[in-house]
Scaffold this motif. Structure first.
Motif, short mmCIF file in Angstrom:
data_model
loop_
_atom_site.label_atom_id
_atom_site.label_comp_id
_atom_site.label_asym_id
_atom_site.label_seq_id
_atom_site.Cartn_x
_atom_site.Cartn_y
_atom_site.Cartn_z
N UNK A 282 0.92 -1.20 -0.01
CA UNK A 282 0.04 0.21 -0.08
C UNK A 282 1.02 1.27 -0.04
N UNK A 283 0.60 2.33 -0.82
CA UNK A 283 1.42 3.41 -1.23
C UNK A 283 0.65 4.66 -0.94
N UNK A 284 1.16 5.61 -0.34
CA UNK A 284 0.81 7.01 -0.31
C UNK A 284 1.65 7.89 -0.58
N UNK A 285 1.54 8.77 -1.59
CA UNK A 285 2.48 10.00 -2.23
C UNK A 285 2.15 11.44 -1.88
N UNK A 286 3.02 12.11 -1.15
CA UNK A 286 2.77 13.56 -0.99
C UNK A 286 3.70 14.29 -1.79
N UNK A 287 2.95 14.66 -3.16
CA UNK A 287 3.71 15.37 -3.93
C UNK A 287 5.08 15.10 -4.51
N UNK A 288 5.44 13.74 -4.34
CA UNK A 288 6.70 13.15 -4.88
C UNK A 288 6.59 12.43 -6.04
N UNK A 289 7.83 12.65 -6.72
CA UNK A 289 7.83 11.93 -8.02
C UNK A 289 7.29 10.40 -8.09
N UNK A 290 7.02 10.04 -9.17
CA UNK A 290 6.22 8.75 -9.46
C UNK A 290 7.02 7.71 -8.70
N UNK A 291 6.29 6.58 -8.29
CA UNK A 291 7.08 5.34 -7.96
C UNK A 291 6.68 4.25 -9.15
N UNK A 292 7.74 3.60 -9.53
CA UNK A 292 7.62 2.65 -10.29
C UNK A 292 7.39 1.29 -9.96
N UNK A 293 6.39 0.59 -10.76
CA UNK A 293 6.13 -0.77 -10.38
C UNK A 293 6.54 -1.69 -11.70
N UNK A 294 7.56 -2.53 -11.76
CA UNK A 294 8.03 -3.07 -12.84
C UNK A 294 7.77 -4.54 -12.48
#
Length: 567
Positions: A282-294
């Protein structure tokens, strides 16, 4: 005419009393006081030695005992700040050139007109004032430069100390995990940076991790990232359960907004919670660059920001996304220093690098970030890479060699196992971090003591961590009887509890005397014996719980296959 608020002392040197008087009267009318007199060069030397405050000398050239040129030559060396005007009744070009070469400011005919003398004297004294002011400014500049250099050295030392403190906030080694490996690379921009990350084990099934990036550079951004870490709450204090990522970010955002109200101060962050029981993330992002799921054979997925940056609005709302991790999947988090422009082209390049087989975080850093030129104002950059497969994990924080954590192949360490004896028992002590490379000598020594019927104490007061090979070996030895544990730290006790090592927990004693004098035991270099020790230790742990059996199944099967293939 007064040329200076402070009267200037002058000296007239001439062997003719009438000429001396006329020149003296003219100088006094121009504001010079007192005006001293000398009949020749020798007398003038005595006057100048007695009155070093003399600012101006007017001297004749032709005089007995010491002529004006010889006096000038001596005076320019003895009193370099004095201004010299040479008088001569022999109006020759040679005399004028000789006087100027020796350092005279001006050359006048003897018995000069008052207008000529006024111009020459005024210019000479103004020149002296300008030179004195230049010298004063030069000294002042030198003093300021020294102060700036001292201040710069203090700031540099403070920044270097701040960097040490900030690095101390970074995790030193990965937590134990089975089925996953994590690689991180951290590089501050200029000593102190605003990047911060951590990976934390929460209970038996959760692994929490985050990556934060404070705006700007230097101490301000570093302190903002420290504030973020200080206010971060990962577990519900009432229930002890791991909090959802969106709730974690919302809470730390409110706390940061309440703490400071300075405009332009904010940070971006991404927070993840890995549930190892069902391989969900489970991910949450506060204005951060994209997380990559490969994922092999599929297009890389980008998980973009699910809320605004932290520190901008106290009532900000954050969403979270849930992913399923399959074997071989890769999750990449990074700060914006890795991709200077953040363009789609750079993102495509990052996806291509991530898709390469066995590409590590360091390889990504080298390919995308490279090495900035010396003195360049480079940005902080941090990479956090999660691979959904078993393997070695390591944290590279830039100051030293990466710290590795794995149950199969850690790096060699300093002496860990120590042995000693008292009248009542034998002692084995572990110091620092214990990995499988030192485990064989520990097992063989303890087995020999216990086979001889002697009681044994395992002193863990200085032990920071034991890998799974050590944990399984300790369980084996406790189970056979005769071994008790002393000085168990909370961190090591937590490992025992996590792996359901009830017999080991029951063998902990608080009334054991202090260990006697100890000496180090070197590691045993028998590779086959070490592999067998790893297998036996993991087999022992696998029997303690169903969770252990699932967690160590791949390791046991792999090691058994290697043992079968070698026989």
């Amino acid at each position: 005419m007064n040329l200076n608020p402070v009267p200037q002392v002058a000296l007239v040197v001439d062997d003719e009393p009438v000429t001396r008087l006329m020149v003296k009267m003219t100088l006094e009318s121009l504001g010079c006081t007192p005006v001293l007199e000398a009949a020749d060069g020798v007398a003038a030397q005595a006057v100048l030695r007695a009155h070093p405050e003399v600012a101006l000398v007017l001297t004749d050239i032709m005089m007995p005992r010491m002529d004006g040129l010889e006096l000038l030559r001596w005076g320019r060396q003895a009193f370099p700040d004095i201004m010299w005007i040479v008088l001569s009744g022999l109006e020759t070009l040679d005399s004028a050139l000789a006087a100027i070469r020796l350092g005279a400011f001006d050359f006048l005919p003897k018995s000069p007109r008052s207008e000529e003398m006024e111009v020459a004297v005024r210019n000479a004294l103004e020149r002296r004032q300008l030179l004195a002011e230049r010298e004063r400014l030069h000294r002042e500049l030198q003093r300021k430069v020294r102060e700036l250099e001292e201040t710069s050295q203090l700031l540099r030392r403070d920044l270097e100390r701040a960097e040490v403190i900030q690095r101390a906030l970074l995790p030193r080694s990965p937590p134990p995990m089975e089925g996953y490996c994590i690689h991180t690379v951290y590089r501050p921009g200029q000593h102190v940076g605003g990047d911060l990350y951590d990976v934390v084990r929460l209970g038996e099934q959760h692994l929490a991790f985050y990556l934060a990036d404070a705006t700007g550079h230097g101490v301000t951004s570093a302190m903002l990232s420290v504030l973020f870490k200080q206010r971060l709450v990962l577990v519900d204090p009432a229930t002890g359960l791991a909090l959802p990522p969106a709730q974690v970010l919302a809470a730390v955002n409110r706390s940061i907004c309440e703490t400071h109200a300075a405009p332009g101060l904010f940070l971006t962050a991404v927070f993840g919670l890995l549930d190892t029981s069902d391989a969900s993330l489970t991910l949450a992002s506060a204005g951060h660059p994209p997380v990559l799921h490969a994922r092999d054979g599929q297009e890389t997925r980008l998980i973009r920001r699910t809320g605004p940056a932290l520190g901008l609005a106290p009532d900000a709302h954050f969403r979270q996304e849930r992913l399923e991790l399959l074997a071989g999947d890769r999750i990449l988090l990074y700060t914006d220093g890795l991709l200077p422009s953040g363009s789609e082209r750079e993102l495509e390049l990052l996806q291509q690098v991530l898709a390469r087989p066995l590409s590590s975080a360091q390889e990504m850093m080298a390919h995308l970030h490279g090495e900035a030129p010396a003195g360049a104002d480079r940005d902080d950059v941090t990479i956090l890479l999660i691979d959904a497969h078993a393997g070695a994990s390591w944290f590279d924080n830039g100051a030293e060699d990466p710290v590795v954590e794995t149950s199969i192949a850690p790096q060699p360490e300093k002496e860990v196992v120590f042995y000693g004896e008292s009248g009542s028992a034998a002692y084995l002590a572990l110091r620092g971090r214990a990995n499988w490379m030192q485990c064989n000598v520990f097992h063989e020594t303890a087995k020999a003591v216990l086979d001889a019927g002697r009681p044994m104490v395992l002193d863990l007061a200085a032990c920071e961590y034991m890998d799974s090979t050590w944990l399984g070996t300790v369980h084996e030895l406790v189970a056979r009887g005769g071994l008790v544990l002393a000085g168990v730290t909370p961190a090591v006790r937590a490992l025992f509890e996590e792996l359901s090592m009830q017999q080991v927990l029951a063998a902990i004693r608080d009334d054991i005397p202090a260990a006697p004098e100890l000496y180090a035991l070197g590691a045993v270099g028998d590779e086959a014996g070490a592999q067998m020790r790893i297998l036996r230790a993991h087999e022992a742990l696998s029997t303690l719980s169903e969770r252990n059996r699932e967690e160590f199944k791949d390791v046991v099967e792999s090691l058994r296959g290697e043992q079968d293939g070698s026989t």
